[in-house]
Design a protein around this motif. Structure first.
Motif, mmCIF file in Angstrom:
data_model
loop_
_atom_site.group_PDB
_atom_site.id
_atom_site.type_symbol
_atom_site.label_atom_id
_atom_site.label_comp_id
_atom_site.label_asym_id
_atom_site.label_seq_id
_atom_site.Cartn_x
_atom_site.Cartn_y
_atom_site.Cartn_z
ATOM 1 N N ASP A 213 36.552 -19.393 41.634
ATOM 2 C CA ASP A 213 37.882 -18.802 41.756
ATOM 3 C C ASP A 213 37.762 -17.281 41.588
ATOM 4 O OD1 ASP A 213 40.615 -18.530 41.907
ATOM 5 O OD2 ASP A 213 41.065 -19.559 40.028
ATOM 6 N N LYS A 215 40.221 -14.787 39.807
ATOM 7 C CA LYS A 215 41.505 -14.834 39.094
ATOM 8 C C LYS A 215 42.245 -13.510 39.044
ATOM 9 C CE LYS A 215 40.243 -18.618 36.097
ATOM 10 N NZ LYS A 215 41.036 -19.813 36.061
ATOM 11 N N GLY A 227 47.212 -16.714 39.189
ATOM 12 C CA GLY A 227 46.901 -18.139 39.357
ATOM 13 C C GLY A 227 45.607 -18.336 40.145
ATOM 14 N N TYR A 270 39.203 -31.383 35.826
ATOM 15 C CA TYR A 270 38.700 -30.070 36.250
ATOM 16 C C TYR A 270 37.957 -29.448 35.084
ATOM 17 C CZ TYR A 270 39.618 -25.013 37.280
ATOM 18 O OH TYR A 270 39.554 -23.660 37.479
ATOM 19 N N GLU A 284 37.586 -24.212 29.837
ATOM 20 C CA GLU A 284 38.856 -24.944 29.807
ATOM 21 C C GLU A 284 38.723 -26.254 30.586
ATOM 22 O OE1 GLU A 284 42.119 -23.630 32.146
ATOM 23 O OE2 GLU A 284 40.872 -22.909 33.778
ATOM 24 N N ASN A 286 41.215 -28.767 32.900
ATOM 25 C CA ASN A 286 42.522 -28.985 33.507
ATOM 26 C C ASN A 286 42.605 -30.462 33.867
ATOM 27 O OD1 ASN A 286 43.362 -26.304 33.342
ATOM 28 N ND2 ASN A 286 42.454 -25.791 35.315
ATOM 29 N N ARG A 288 43.950 -31.887 36.368
ATOM 30 C CA ARG A 288 44.468 -31.928 37.748
ATOM 31 C C ARG A 288 43.548 -31.137 38.657
ATOM 32 N NH1 ARG A 288 45.505 -26.657 38.000
ATOM 33 N NH2 ARG A 288 45.648 -25.683 35.957
ATOM 34 N N GLY A 290 42.518 -27.988 40.837
ATOM 35 C CA GLY A 290 42.773 -26.556 40.674
ATOM 36 C C GLY A 290 43.440 -25.982 41.904
ATOM 37 N N ASP A 291 44.138 -24.880 41.706
ATOM 38 C CA ASP A 291 44.786 -24.172 42.802
ATOM 39 C C ASP A 291 44.371 -22.712 42.694
ATOM 40 O OD1 ASP A 291 46.515 -22.959 44.592
ATOM 41 O OD2 ASP A 291 48.220 -24.216 44.045
ATOM 42 N N PRO A 292 43.595 -22.146 43.569
ATOM 43 C CA PRO A 292 43.262 -22.570 44.934
ATOM 44 C C PRO A 292 41.880 -23.213 45.136
ATOM 45 C CG PRO A 292 42.872 -20.207 44.746
ATOM 46 C CD PRO A 292 43.200 -20.726 43.371
ATOM 47 N N GLU A 293 41.305 -23.857 44.118
ATOM 48 C CA GLU A 293 40.023 -24.550 44.344
ATOM 49 C C GLU A 293 40.169 -25.681 45.362
ATOM 50 O OE1 GLU A 293 41.096 -23.622 41.384
ATOM 51 O OE2 GLU A 293 39.447 -22.879 40.149
HETATM 52 N N1 GLY Z 1 42.533 -21.980 39.670
HETATM 53 C C1 GLY Z 1 42.643 -22.339 38.318
HETATM 54 C C2 GLY Z 1 43.660 -23.358 38.024
HETATM 55 O O1 GLY Z 1 44.104 -24.106 38.879
HETATM 56 O O2 GLY Z 1 44.044 -23.448 36.875
#
Ligand code: GLY
Ligand code: AMP
Length: 429
Positions: A213, A215, A227, A270, A284, A286, A288, A290-293
């Motif tokens: 990413d 950021k 994001g 994630y 970290e 997540n 769910r 990732g956005d924009p992964e």
């Molecule tokens: N790109 C990082 C996230 O979705 O938290």
């Protein structure tokens, strides 16, 4: 088959476009979706956090399967609520989504099960946190709000004064509401960052292709955290040896730890990793995609997404192949000028075809709306322009070429997406 996707950003658009490849899916709903998603799914004006509305819609419209994509409905228990109504859904239940919903929970879990991560302390009292920071006296230091904070709850402080200001913002001014009742004060780590998304049914774990990413808002990793301004996949820093090491020391131990705690995790887990001099460590989790992964990972997925998701929900991932193409992908985010701070919306977007696309790339809409038949900006991150090619350099060129066709007032994009990844590749040669 009727399938419903909860959410309305670029990640959800990428999920929807991939689900559409499955011909058994006859109806696709997006709650709430967005302007660009409306070309690929039926958008329904129900917020992703309106659990009553979501369950009611699913029951009344004969939804056979749901995909809950964003963090907040997952942490609120959307998958639990759908399950109670007899609707199977992709995503963790609330008891497992806490892995993202509480950073204090995730840190305690990693400590208990010896999963490598940054050293830390947890505080519920600002004065105690400040006393610790002063005594510790090492900078930078990282201050994190415990709960969800739209990706803004992490502050890297360069001095005691900056740390004190961060503690005040989070704990006393309550910039992130109740998410700041507790904080994690953490050691600052350095190294390349890698995102690894994994499909899991709670037992079997299938890592997807790795990604990187970007950021920060501006070129050269300057400016504020966003994001995510762009991504590339695979991540060249993440070698096959590292992948094997992460599976043994981080991925499988996390799944096992969640089971041992009676919180089996199903869905997409994630892992945000930092490749430090001491080996890979978790920055970290997540709960769910990732956005924009997602916008670079799913275009490379060869297997049928619905089949894989269903296997995660049904507990049959061990019998399901998850295959990726050999190529590379890049995604460039087109944002509203001023994002991640103040920005203006409602500008007309030009350069897209009738269905919101451009030749040579996949356009994943995030903050777009259709107004009087025209596509307009409606958010900070407006859309992602993703391209796939044989190698990374060609994928980046393709994405930028397509992005160059699109325009709206005050449009902002980073010009250096993938640059660091390309440097890593050159070093390898
Ligand atoms: N790109 C990082 C996230 O979705 O938290
Ligand atoms: P998070 O929201 O936890 O992903 O944090 C946002 C970003 O802050 C990460 O992607 C990292 O770039 C940075 N970050 C978080 N924790 C640390 C840490 N312990 N050391 C250095 N950077 C960090």
């Amino acid at each position: 088959m009727n399938v419903m996707v909860v959410g309305g950003g670029g990640r959800e658009h990428a999920i929807i476009k991939k689900l559409k490849e499955n011909k058994e899916i006859t109806a696709l709903f997006a709650l709430p979706g967005n302007g660009g998603i409306s070309f690929d799914a039926q958008c329904v004006d129900i917020k992703a956090t309106d659990l009553d509305g979501i369950v009611d819609f699913a029951v009344k419209n004969g939804v056979d399967y749901a995909v809950v994509a964003p963090d907040d409905p997952l942490v609120l228990g959307c998958v639990d609520r759908l399950a109670e109504a007899g609707i199977p859904a992709f995503g963790p239940k609330a008891s497992a989504a806490v892995l993202e919903g509480s950073k204090a929970f995730s840190k305690e879990l990693m400590k208990k099960y010896h999963i490598p991560t940054a050293q830390y302390e947890i505080f519920t009292d600002a004065a105690r946190a400040l006393a610790y920071i002063e005594k510790n006296n090492v900078y930078p230091i990282v201050i994190k709000a415990d709960g969800l904070a739209l990706g803004k709850g992490v502050i890297i402080a360069q001095s005691y004064d900056e740390a004190a200001a961060a503690v005040k913002t989070i704990m006393q001014d309550k910039a992130f509401g109740k998410s700041g009742d507790k904080i994690v004060v953490e050691e600052f780590l350095t190294g390349p960052e890698v995102s690894v998304l994994c499909f899991t049914d709670g037992k079997t774990l299938r890592p997807m292709i790795s990604s990187m990413d970007h950021k920060r808002a501006l070129d050269g990793d300057m400016g504020l955290n966003t994001g995510g301004m762009g991504t590339v996949a695979p991540n060249p820093f993440y070698t096959a040896d590292l992948a094997e090491q992460c599976m043994k020391t981080i991925f499988q131990p996390t799944i096992d730890a969640m089971n041992a705690e009676g919180r089996p995790f199903q869905g997409c887990l994630y892992f945000g990793l930092m490749l430090t001099a001491d080996g890979p460590k978790v920055i970290e989790y997540n709960c769910r995609f990732g956005d924009p992964e997602t916008q670079v990972v799913l275009p490379l997925l060869k297997s049928d997404l619905y089949t894989v998701m269903r296997a995660c929900t049904d507990g049959t991932l061990d019998k399901t192949a998850v295959e990726f193409a050999d190529g590379c992908a890049a995604c460039v985010i087109l944002a509203s000028g001023g994002y991640p701070q103040k920005y203006v919306t409602g500008y007309e977007i030009v350069g897209l075809d009738q269905k919101g696309g451009v030749p040579g790339a996949d356009i994943y809409h995030a903050g777009t709306a259709v107004k009087d038949g025209l596509l307009c900006t409606a958010g900070g991150r407006v859309m992602g322009v993703s391209a796939v090619a044989k190698d990374l350099s060609a994928a980046i060129d393709k994405a930028y070429k397509a992005a160059g066709r699109i325009h709206f007032k005050d449009m902002h994009m980073r010009r250096d997406i993938g640059k660091r990844a390309l440097t890593a590749l050159t070093k390898e040669d």
